[in-house]
Enzyme design. Structure first.
Site, PDB file in Angstrom:
ATOM      1  N   GLY A  95       0.825  -1.196   0.000  1.00 31.38           N
ATOM      2  CA  GLY A  95       0.000   0.000   0.000  1.00 31.38           C
ATOM      3  C   GLY A  95       0.860   1.246   0.000  1.00 31.38           C
ATOM      4  O   GLY A  95       2.046   1.210   0.331  1.00 31.38           O
ATOM      5  N   CYS A  96       0.268   2.379  -0.362  1.00 33.64           N
ATOM      6  CA  CYS A  96       1.045   3.616  -0.487  1.00 33.64           C
ATOM      7  C   CYS A  96       1.543   4.123   0.865  1.00 33.64           C
ATOM      8  O   CYS A  96       2.744   4.335   1.045  1.00 33.64           O
ATOM      9  CB  CYS A  96       0.223   4.680  -1.209  1.00 33.64           C
ATOM     10  SG  CYS A  96      -1.413   4.973  -0.512  1.00 33.64           S
ATOM     11  N   TYR A  97       0.628   4.307   1.830  1.00 27.86           N
ATOM     12  CA  TYR A  97       1.064   4.727   3.161  1.00 27.86           C
ATOM     13  C   TYR A  97       2.033   3.707   3.751  1.00 27.86           C
ATOM     14  O   TYR A  97       3.034   4.050   4.384  1.00 27.86           O
ATOM     15  CB  TYR A  97      -0.125   4.838   4.109  1.00 27.86           C
ATOM     16  CG  TYR A  97      -1.087   5.963   3.849  1.00 27.86           C
ATOM     17  CD1 TYR A  97      -0.678   7.295   3.876  1.00 27.86           C
ATOM     18  CD2 TYR A  97      -2.431   5.695   3.608  1.00 27.86           C
ATOM     19  CE1 TYR A  97      -1.578   8.327   3.672  1.00 27.86           C
ATOM     20  CE2 TYR A  97      -3.343   6.725   3.401  1.00 27.86           C
ATOM     21  CZ  TYR A  97      -2.911   8.031   3.438  1.00 27.86           C
ATOM     22  OH  TYR A  97      -3.803   9.052   3.243  1.00 27.86           O
ATOM     23  N   ALA A  98       1.713   2.436   3.550  1.00 29.19           N
ATOM     24  CA  ALA A  98       2.538   1.367   4.122  1.00 29.19           C
ATOM     25  C   ALA A  98       3.947   1.383   3.555  1.00 29.19           C
ATOM     26  O   ALA A  98       4.919   1.125   4.274  1.00 29.19           O
ATOM     27  CB  ALA A  98       1.885   0.012   3.876  1.00 29.19           C
ATOM     28  N   SER A  99       4.088   1.692   2.271  1.00 33.69           N
ATOM     29  CA  SER A  99       5.423   1.736   1.673  1.00 33.69           C
ATOM     30  C   SER A  99       6.308   2.738   2.403  1.00 33.69           C
ATOM     31  O   SER A  99       7.463   2.450   2.735  1.00 33.69           O
ATOM     32  CB  SER A  99       5.330   2.107   0.189  1.00 33.69           C
ATOM     33  OG  SER A  99       4.704   1.078  -0.547  1.00 33.69           O
TER      34      SER A  99
END
Length: 307
Positions: free
Chosen positions: A115-119
């Protein structure tokens, strides 16, 4: 030789940008369905069967419906949904995570795109937790702002309307879908407090992790840990705080697959902020999927991508 690639869900925001990165490449032959066949299961299954690699840009429920139908096929998969991000039989598609992550993606049959935030959060946390600089059970908070394209077509329409919000915070109930992958691949045993928000810009993202210093932990030591971990990484750069001149623009890496890592703060006050900047549809989604695709096809991971 051209590799056959099928994007299931290419009309969505992530799928569209994956297609844009692939359609001009001579080494990729895109398998595309007519508009009236995109929801036809039989037509989709034929496209999957013809593909060397298929990229799933679908809601979780649709992914969980189609994947079992592909059992026994030779088609390799990249899943851009959250459905398999912590599944043990899927390889997590963040090639910079560990020394062996790039090879794991290259040899995988099934890759789950982060995921974007997770990256951003994982890129900040994993190098420090794995080195013992931050405890796995530390009480952490993660603050982030993303461009509105991260919310899909509905949010894009909302923000592109004449009367639209300028920003908002959300997911305050602490059940955001990225938290499980942040914990698993960030190395955390204690659930972090996650406070995401959306801004009035299309693409871009800043992820921040505030941190107390002390006991030998300094700005320089944190920066050195990142520099060591990401040494030689094509798309992750470690920058000094001075590179930002006091302001960090969330759109700074838009249009690229680049992620920037930096450490800000003051040793005297004992306070620091870890920062990751990335394009939510670049290294946070579509660009990451293309990077993983390149690795799976055994070609240069930067093909078709801008650093």
């Amino acid at each position: 030789m051209a590799w056959n690639v099928f994007i299931d869900g290419e009309a969505g925001t992530t799928g569209l940008q994956i297609r844009e990165r692939l359609e001009a490449r001579a080494d990729i032959a895109l398998i595309q369905l007519a508009d009236d066949a995109r929801k036809d299961t039989a037509a989709r299954l034929e496209a999957f069967a013809a593909a060397d690699v298929a990229i799933l840009c679908l809601p979780d429920a649709a992914v969980l419906d189609i994947v079992p139908r592909l059992a026994g096929t030779d088609t390799r998969l990249i899943d851009a949904s959250t459905a398999h991000r912590v599944a043990p039989d899927w390889v997590f598609g963040f090639p910079e995570l560990t020394a062996g992550a790039r090879a794991a993606v290259a040899g995988a049959e099934r890759v789950s795109n982060p995921g974007c935030y997770a990256s951003g959060a994982i890129a900040l946390l994993h190098p420090l937790v794995s080195r013992g600089l931050v405890a796995a059970d530390a009480p952490l908070s993660i603050n982030a702002v993303s461009g509105y394209t991260g919310g899909g077509k509905a949010m894009v329409s909302e923000f592109e309307a004449p009367s639209h919000p300028h920003s908002f915070a959300y997911a305050m109930g602490q059940r955001h879908k990225h938290i499980p992958e942040i914990m698993q691949y960030g190395g955390l045993t204690r659930r972090p407090i996650f406070a995401p928000s959306v801004g009035d810009f299309a693409q871009g993202m800043v992820v921040q992790v505030p941190l107390h210093l002390g006991n030998g932990l300094t700005i320089a030591r944190l920066t050195a840990a990142y520099a060591e971990h990401y040494d030689g990484a094509r798309f992750v750069r470690v920058l000094p705080a001075s590179a930002y001149e006091g302001r960090i623009d969330a759109e700074r890496t838009t249009g690229t697959n680049r992620m920037e890592i930096s450490v800000h703060g003051d040793d005297e006050t004992g306070c620091a902020v870890l920062v990751a900047v990335l394009d939510n549809l670049g290294k946070g989604a579509s660009g990451a999927a293309v990077q993983n695709l390149n690795l799976m096809l055994g070609i240069d991971e930067g093909t078709g991508l801008t650093a």
